[in-house]
Design a protein around this motif. Sequence first.
Motif, PDB file in Angstrom:
ATOM      1  N   LYS A 504       0.820  -1.222   0.000  1.00  0.00           N
ATOM      2  CA  LYS A 504       0.000   0.000   0.000  1.00  0.00           C
ATOM      3  C   LYS A 504       0.852   1.271   0.000  1.00  0.00           C
ATOM      4  O   LYS A 504       0.461   2.301   0.569  1.00  0.00           O
ATOM      5  CB  LYS A 504      -0.971   0.019   1.194  1.00  0.00           C
ATOM      6  N   ASN A 505       2.010   1.195  -0.632  1.00  0.00           N
ATOM      7  CA  ASN A 505       2.870   2.362  -0.774  1.00  0.00           C
ATOM      8  C   ASN A 505       2.887   2.826  -2.227  1.00  0.00           C
ATOM      9  O   ASN A 505       2.303   2.184  -3.107  1.00  0.00           O
ATOM     10  CB  ASN A 505       4.284   2.046  -0.287  1.00  0.00           C
ATOM     11  N   PHE A 588       0.642  -2.858 -14.730  1.00  0.00           N
ATOM     12  CA  PHE A 588      -0.133  -2.765 -13.481  1.00  0.00           C
ATOM     13  C   PHE A 588      -1.509  -2.177 -13.798  1.00  0.00           C
ATOM     14  O   PHE A 588      -1.830  -1.039 -13.420  1.00  0.00           O
ATOM     15  CB  PHE A 588       0.608  -1.893 -12.457  1.00  0.00           C
ATOM     16  N   PRO A 589      -2.348  -2.949 -14.495  1.00  0.00           N
ATOM     17  CA  PRO A 589      -3.639  -2.435 -14.970  1.00  0.00           C
ATOM     18  C   PRO A 589      -4.619  -2.102 -13.854  1.00  0.00           C
ATOM     19  O   PRO A 589      -5.546  -1.319 -14.065  1.00  0.00           O
ATOM     20  CB  PRO A 589      -4.175  -3.583 -15.851  1.00  0.00           C
ATOM     21  N   GLU A 590      -4.439  -2.686 -12.681  1.00  0.00           N
ATOM     22  CA  GLU A 590      -5.387  -2.454 -11.588  1.00  0.00           C
ATOM     23  C   GLU A 590      -4.987  -1.263 -10.723  1.00  0.00           C
ATOM     24  O   GLU A 590      -5.689  -0.936  -9.769  1.00  0.00           O
ATOM     25  CB  GLU A 590      -5.486  -3.715 -10.717  1.00  0.00           C
ATOM     26  N   ASN A 591      -3.863  -0.636 -11.034  1.00  0.00           N
ATOM     27  CA  ASN A 591      -3.385   0.485 -10.235  1.00  0.00           C
ATOM     28  C   ASN A 591      -3.504   1.803 -11.009  1.00  0.00           C
ATOM     29  O   ASN A 591      -3.529   1.824 -12.237  1.00  0.00           O
ATOM     30  CB  ASN A 591      -1.920   0.264  -9.835  1.00  0.00           C
ATOM     31  N   ARG A 617      -3.327   9.701  -1.695  1.00  0.00           N
ATOM     32  CA  ARG A 617      -3.059   8.298  -2.058  1.00  0.00           C
ATOM     33  C   ARG A 617      -4.083   7.781  -3.071  1.00  0.00           C
ATOM     34  O   ARG A 617      -4.474   6.617  -3.057  1.00  0.00           O
ATOM     35  CB  ARG A 617      -3.020   7.430  -0.807  1.00  0.00           C
ATOM     36  N   GLU A 618      -4.479   8.678  -3.971  1.00  0.00           N
ATOM     37  CA  GLU A 618      -5.389   8.296  -5.045  1.00  0.00           C
ATOM     38  C   GLU A 618      -4.633   7.829  -6.283  1.00  0.00           C
ATOM     39  O   GLU A 618      -5.251   7.430  -7.270  1.00  0.00           O
ATOM     40  CB  GLU A 618      -6.303   9.474  -5.408  1.00  0.00           C
ATOM     41  N   THR A 619      -3.327   7.957  -6.272  1.00  0.00           N
ATOM     42  CA  THR A 619      -2.497   7.428  -7.353  1.00  0.00           C
ATOM     43  C   THR A 619      -1.434   6.521  -6.746  1.00  0.00           C
ATOM     44  O   THR A 619      -0.979   6.747  -5.618  1.00  0.00           O
ATOM     45  CB  THR A 619      -1.848   8.562  -8.169  1.00  0.00           C
ATOM     46  N   ASP A 620      -1.055   5.492  -7.497  1.00  0.00           N
ATOM     47  CA  ASP A 620      -0.097   4.502  -6.984  1.00  0.00           C
ATOM     48  C   ASP A 620       1.300   4.679  -7.567  1.00  0.00           C
ATOM     49  O   ASP A 620       2.299   4.496  -6.877  1.00  0.00           O
ATOM     50  CB  ASP A 620      -0.603   3.085  -7.297  1.00  0.00           C
TER      51      ASP A 620
END
Length: 785
Positions: A504-505, A588-591, A617-620
């Motif tokens: 979750k970083n 990383f299609p889910e991020n 934290r709306e972008t990974d």
Amino acid sequence: MQYAQIVLPLNLKGSFTYKVPEELMSQIQLGMRVLVPFGGKKIYTGIVFELHDNTPDNFVAKEVISILDEKPILPEEQIRFWNWLSDYYLCNLGEIYRLAFPSSLKLESETYLKLKPGVVVDFENLDVNEMYLIQALEVRQLVNLTDIEAFIPKKEIIKTINSLIDMQYIEIDEKIAEKYKAKEVAYVRINDEVLSNQNLTEILLKLNKAPKQKDLFLLILEKQTEKPDLHIKKADLFEDGYFGSSHFKALADKGLVEEYYMQKDRIESYEGEIEEIEELSEEQKIAKAEIDEAFEEGKNVLLHGVTSSGKTHIYLEKIEECIREGKNVLFLLPEISLTKQITQRLEKKYGRQLGFYHQKLTDFERVEVWRRIKQNDIRILVGTRNALFLPYQNLGLIVVDEEHDSAYKPREVTPYFNAKDAALVLGGLYKAGVILGSATPSVESYYRARKDKMKYVFLNERFGNVNLPEYELINFKEAQESKNVNGNFSLRLIDAIKHTLDEKNQAIVLHNRRGYANVIECETCGYVNYCSNCDVVMTYHKAANEMKCHYCGQRASKPRTCPKCNSENLNERGVGVEQIHEEVSKLFPENEVDRMDIDSMRKKFAYEKLYEKIEDRETDIVVGTQMISKGLDFDHIELVAIPKADSLLYVQDFRAEERAYQLITQVSGRAGRVSGKGKILIQTYNPDHSVFQLIKMNNPAKIYKYILTERQKFHYPPFTKLIMIELKHTRDDKVDRASQFLGSILRKYLPEECILGPERAQIARLNNLYQFQILLKLPRGKNYE
């Protein structure tokens, strides 16, 4: 007899001598704006740079028309600063004037006509057009050329004016109009006579037939009764759309309400709560004590602190001391748009005492900042390089943050100057201390500090004893041979990003190349799409589906077939940040994956929106160019990946290794700022390269020693002075001959080993100008005249 040397906003050498009329001698002072004639009937706003009694030998000096300021608008320190810039950087004072002053502080001249005083006009000898013009002047006194077009045909205007001038009926006047206008805001209130002389019940009864007028009247009355000192902004009444301007106008026509105006600054001051300054750590206290000692000895300071070591904390302490002593502070930043967090932090510390000055302000906003500085209303000014020219009254401290940044010395802006060096000179003129701060100081600043030309202060630890990030080198050649790759990413790099996201970083991916592909190439004939204005290949931008020249801005649609052989076999060569962003999105299609480069950040508030997404934290993953190395200070960024690190080194510039080290170190500082578990993955074909190995060691002293050794061996700064002479012309043969001629002249005065060239520039033609260069390498300590 008194004379003045006046600087005009023209790209002309030196200043110009004018006679000071007797009635102005007691008023005129250095640094004042004055109106002077120049070149026929033109009038310019000049700056008084010198007063003397030396009568010119070869010409009769024109007189100063009038003085525009009650007090000097330019301090003497700034006059000496301008003179230094002009001498050192070989630029004209007029160029500096044009850059330094907001255009709205320079008055503009328009040609006006007026009747000669005491003239008696014989109308019998005038034609129709001449009569119209005389009558207009009798009524309006002054008429400009644009107004005359309303009643005299354009083709007859000049003839009519010349005729009346010959008859000595009219003369040309220069009406000077100041461009700057203060911003006025409309406010409303209940008419005083209504409140004192009329019964409110009767008024409300009369308004029963107009319910919206009645509601608006009651709303204004309520606000005014609750807070008598409150100014009710007119625009606020119409925000929700219930009331319109027609309702207010109807009340005003009945004499119930009135509108008034107040001047207001265009830049809103901070109104929030002021935060206390955090206490310094022990290492920071030691560093601050060293800075205090250096200032007492009259030395400036290079503050070299590793990323997240708390350099800003020390700046704040020094700023606080300066404010307590009644002095002002200049805080220079390379780019204001990329430093949102630090500016917010300063706002919360100093509130209304803080001002900003940068390229995004309108001209009128710059004038307001200029005037507030002149009146000493702003105690701390945060700005870019042009903030050096503001009229500071009592400057006590200059902070140059990120002193290594190339934005301090852009080549495309004239006059050219290095803001870092200029800040050191300006500090000396004001007797103000100067702090140059960076996690990766320029080699020249580091060398100067180590030679005791300024105090060297080093912060070796992150604030709060947080660990520095850990570096890992990935051999991409071996990964390819063992087929452990996916596109431009090794499986090791992909796994590291995946692990970071699983925890979750957030992660950063750096690739310092704009566009999608460096070139579109025909596989059949080898054709590539060159810019028609420059000798460079156009870059393909997939997001806009077009080819762009990054030098002149020319654009063209992407070719579907080869323009030379009509083949459809076109391939994309080279990797840009858009392509890296596309690959990461597919991996990383889910991020959520965002891109940060100059092309994606063009929209208004694009930086601010992306910063908020990262903070919330709306972008990974953030993929970007060097922009992501500046101003990103967030808690959950734990990984920095550099998939094509070699591209940072292979540049035709003797500073390539230094800049690669600075960029990698700066972007690395974004990781692990809270947890201390930051990870930096450098993917390269050449992991044994000295720069990568030294970066991995995390030992700044060793990398500076390596770079300085290389510079000394090949005679580059800081061991020599470099002067690049560029010659440009639209004709290749002319600029070639001119450069050869100049080179032969230089060789008469300088040793052969000091002159390189003339040679064609790396980009031989830029914006349809052919370029030749001569490089002078002059050993320090030797004077050549």
